[in-house]
Design an enzyme around this catalytic site. Structure first.
Site, PDB file in Angstrom:
ATOM      1  N   HIS A   1      20.853 -22.059 -59.931  1.00 44.92           N
ATOM      2  CA  HIS A   1      19.760 -21.189 -60.413  1.00 44.92           C
ATOM      3  C   HIS A   1      18.392 -21.728 -59.990  1.00 44.92           C
ATOM      4  O   HIS A   1      17.397 -21.503 -60.673  1.00 44.92           O
ATOM      5  CB  HIS A   1      19.789 -21.039 -61.937  1.00 44.92           C
ATOM      6  CG  HIS A   1      21.151 -20.763 -62.498  1.00 44.92           C
ATOM      7  ND1 HIS A   1      21.676 -19.505 -62.631  1.00 44.92           N
ATOM      8  CD2 HIS A   1      22.120 -21.620 -62.927  1.00 44.92           C
ATOM      9  CE1 HIS A   1      22.908 -19.577 -63.144  1.00 44.92           C
ATOM     10  NE2 HIS A   1      23.200 -20.857 -63.318  1.00 44.92           N
TER      11      HIS A   1
ATOM     12  N   SER B   1      -2.888 -21.727 -39.490  1.00 47.87           N
ATOM     13  CA  SER B   1      -3.534 -20.517 -39.982  1.00 47.87           C
ATOM     14  C   SER B   1      -4.865 -20.353 -39.262  1.00 47.87           C
ATOM     15  O   SER B   1      -5.525 -21.344 -38.933  1.00 47.87           O
ATOM     16  CB  SER B   1      -3.759 -20.639 -41.482  1.00 47.87           C
ATOM     17  OG  SER B   1      -4.818 -19.801 -41.887  1.00 47.87           O
TER      18      SER B   1
ATOM     19  N   LYS C   1      -3.542 -25.632 -43.212  1.00 46.67           N
ATOM     20  CA  LYS C   1      -2.194 -25.080 -43.238  1.00 46.67           C
ATOM     21  C   LYS C   1      -1.298 -25.529 -42.088  1.00 46.67           C
ATOM     22  O   LYS C   1      -1.736 -25.638 -40.953  1.00 46.67           O
ATOM     23  CB  LYS C   1      -2.264 -23.556 -43.200  1.00 46.67           C
ATOM     24  CG  LYS C   1      -2.856 -22.984 -44.448  1.00 46.67           C
ATOM     25  CD  LYS C   1      -1.827 -22.851 -45.522  1.00 46.67           C
ATOM     26  CE  LYS C   1      -1.643 -21.383 -45.749  1.00 46.67           C
ATOM     27  NZ  LYS C   1      -0.524 -21.051 -46.523  1.00 46.67           N
TER      28      LYS C   1
ATOM     29  N   GLU D   1      10.714 -18.822 -41.352  1.00 52.18           N
ATOM     30  CA  GLU D   1      10.440 -17.487 -41.911  1.00 52.18           C
ATOM     31  C   GLU D   1      10.886 -16.386 -40.950  1.00 52.18           C
ATOM     32  O   GLU D   1      11.425 -15.361 -41.360  1.00 52.18           O
ATOM     33  CB  GLU D   1       8.944 -17.344 -42.224  1.00 52.18           C
ATOM     34  CG  GLU D   1       8.525 -18.214 -43.405  1.00 52.18           C
ATOM     35  CD  GLU D   1       7.016 -18.228 -43.618  1.00 52.18           C
ATOM     36  OE1 GLU D   1       6.339 -17.242 -43.307  1.00 52.18           O
ATOM     37  OE2 GLU D   1       6.508 -19.260 -44.095  1.00 52.18           O
TER      38      GLU D   1
END
Ligand code: ARG
Length: 460
Positions: free
Chosen positions: A155, A276, A282, A289
Site C-alpha cells: 500500500h 527545467s 530541477k 516518465e
C-alpha cells in the site's frame, strides 16, 4: 503502375488511391519482400515452373533493387499502391518481360502474410536480445546489493525490511516471463504462409516445404485460408509487448518515487535526466516518465488490432492492412523503451544510506518484535497487540523501536530481554528471512546463481 488494371474501365478516384495505399508504411518491408520473392522464384525454378535462366535474371534484378534501396540510390516511389507493387514494377522496368513471371503462383495475400512474418520474426529476436540485456543489468545490480537494506512496501506504506537485490529480483522474474513469452511466440509463428495464394492455394506444383526451408521456417502452414488471414502472432506480440511495457511502467513509477526529493533512494545519471526551462534546481526523471507514458500507445495498438480482427470473415480482407502501422509503432516504442530503461538503470546510483535509514524508520521491524514474543511463548495475537502498544509509544516519543531502553520495553511486556535489540536489528530482520524466494542473503545468493544459469542458457 497498378497490378490489377485489366478489368477496370475507369481510373480510380484520387482519394481512393490515397486511402487504399499502404506504401507510406509498408515500405519498411522491402527487404522481407525481396527475400521472399527470391525464395519464391528459386522454388519455381526447382519445380520447373520457371527456367533457370529466368530465375537468374529475376534474382539478379531483385538483388540489384535490394542493393540500390539499401544504399539509397533507388528511392521508393510512393505513387505505387504498396511495397509489393513497387518492387514488382521496378523489377519489370529493370529486367523486362521476364519480371512479369515473378508473381506466378502467388498472391499479395500470401506475400504480405510472409513479409509481415519475416519482419516480426526478426523483431521478436531483437526484443528478446533487449530483454536479455535488461536482465543482465538487473542481475549485476542485484549482485552488488544483496546487503543494501531498504523498506519493502505494501500500500506504499513501509512494511518489512528487505534488500535492493530482492526488490530488483522481482523485476527479474517479470522480465524473464516476458522473455519466455517472446520465445513462445517465435516458436508458434514460425511457419511459412507462402504458397497459400489468395486463399485456396494454387494449381502450380509449388514445393511449399522447400520455400519454407529457404526462409528458415519450421515448415509450411497447413491451411491456406488461415495462412492469409492469421494475425494471431501479431496480437500475441502486441500482448507480450504490452506486458513488457506494463512491467517497465511499474518499474519507472518506482524509479520516479525513489528519485523524488522525499525519498532520495536513487540518483539518476545526468545523461539520463533532463532539466527545467524555468526552475534551475530541477533534474527530472523524464525517461522513466516517458516509458510510463508510452505504455498507453502499446496497449492502444493491441486493442486496435483485436478490434480490427474481431468481425472478419475468412479469408483475407483489406481491414488487415491496418495491422501494420500500430504494430510497427508498438515494436519501435517497446524497443526504445527497453534500451533507454536499461541505460538509465545501469547508470543509476543507489543511495544505500538513505535506503537503510528509511528501512530503520517506520517500524519495518515490528513483525520481528512480535515474532520475538512468540518465540518466548506469547501467542501471536497477543504479541501483535503488545507490539502495537510499543509502536504507539514510540510514535509519541518520535523514536524507533530499537531506541527504547530495556526498561521501557519491559514496562510494556516483561518478556523482553537484552537480546531484543539483536532480534529487531535491520540485519537480523533481513537475514532471518531464509525461505526460498526471501531476501535473506543465503536464499538470495542461491536465487542469483539460478538466474546466472538461466541467462547463460538463453540464446543471445
Ligand atoms: N497492402 C496489403 C496489406 O497490407 C497487401 C495485400 C493486398 N491484397 C489484396 N488483395 N488487396 O494487407
Amino acid at each position: 503502375m497498378k497490378l490489377w488494371g485489366g478489368r477496370f474501365t475507369k481510373e480510380t478516384n484520387r482519394l481512393v488511391d490515397a486511402f487504399n495505399a499502404s506504401i507510406s508504411f509498408d515500405r519498411r518491408l522491402y527487404r522481407q519482400d525481396i527475400r521472399g520473392s527470391i525464395a519464391h522464384v528459386t522454388m519455381l525454378a526447382r519445380q520447373q515452373i520457371l527456367t533457370d535462366h529466368e530465375k537468374e535474371d529475376i534474382i539478379a534484378g531483385l538483388s540489384g533493387i535490394l542493393a540500390d534501396l539499401d544504399d539509397g540510390s533507388l528511392t521508393i516511389d510512393e505513387s505505387c499502391e504498396d511495397i509489393h507493387s513497387f518492387v514488382e514494377a521496378t523489377l519489370i522496368e529493370r529486367v523486362g518481360d521476364v519480371g512479369k513471371k515473378l508473381h506466378t503462383g502467388r498472391s499479395r495475400n500470401d506475400q504480405v502474410a510472409l513479409d509481415m512474418k519475416l519482419y516480426v520474426r526478426d523483431e521478436v529476436s531483437e526484443l528478446s536480445g533487449l530483454v536479455k540485456q535488461l536482465l543482465e543489468t538487473l542481475l549485476s545490480t542485484m549482485k552488488e546489493h544483496t546487503e543494501t537494506y531498504m523498506p519493502g512496501f505494501t500500500h506504499l506504506q513501509k512494511a518489512q525490511p528487505l534488500t535492493l537485490a530482492h526488490h530488483l529480483g522481482a523485476y527479474f522474474e517479470m522480465f524473464s516471463r516476458d522473455q519466455g513469452r517472446l520465445s513462445d511466440i517465435f516458436r508458434r509463428m514460425n511457419y511459412c504462409p507462402l504458397g497459400a495464394g489468395a486463399l485456396a492455394g494454387t494449381t502450380y506444383p509449388l514445393d511449399r516445404a522447400y520455400t519454407a526451408q529457404l526462409l528458415d521456417f519450421e515448415g509450411p502452414t497447413l491451411n491456406s485460408m488461415d495462412s492469409v488471414s492469421d494475425r494471431d502472432y501479431l496480437i500475441e506480440l502486441l500482448s507480450a509487448m504490452s506486458t513488457i511495457m506494463m512491467h517497465l511502467s511499474r518499474f519507472s513509477e518506482e524509479i520516479i518515487i525513489w528519485n523524488s526529493n522525499e525519498y532520495q533512494f536513487v540518483e539518476l545519471d545526468d545523461a539520463y535526466s533532463t532539466g527545467s526551462s524555468i526552475m534551475p534546481q530541477k533534474k527530472n526523471p523524464d525517461i522513466a516518465e516517458l516509458v510510463r507514458g508510452k505504455t498507453g500507445r502499446v496497449y492502444g495498438a493491441l486493442m486496435s488490432l483485436l478490434t480490427t480482427m474481431k468481425g472478419l470473415p475468412l479469408a483475407y480482407n483489406k481491414d488487415m492492412q491496418e495491422d501494420k502501422e500500430m504494430t510497427f509503432d508498438a515494436i519501435d516504442t517497446t524497443k526504445h523503451c527497453l534500451l533507454l530503461f536499461t541505460g538509465m538503470l545501469s547508470t543509476a546510483r543507489f543511495k544505500k544510506d538513505r535506503m537503510k535509514k528509511s528501512a530503520a524508520n517506520g517500524f519495518t521491524n515490528a513483525t520481528d518484535a512480535a515474532d520475538y514474543l512468540v518465540n518466548h511463548g506469547v501467542p501471536f495475537r497477543d504479541a501483535h497487540g503488545i507490539v502495537g502498544q510499543l509502536v504507539l509509544y514510540c510514535i509519541e516519543k518520535n523514536i524507533a523501536l530499537e531506541d527504547m531502553t530495556l526498561e521501557e520495553f519491559k514496562d510494556i511486556s516483561p518478556v523482553f530481554e537484552q537480546d531484543i535489540y539483536e532480534a529487531i536489528s535491520l540485519k537480523t530482520c533481513v537475514e532471518k528471512r531464509i525461505t526460498m524466494g526471501a531476501p535473506g542473503k543465503e536464499a538470495m545468493e542461491q536465487v542469483i546463481r539460478q538466474y546466472e544459469t538461466y541467462l547463460n542458457q538463453l540464446e543471445s
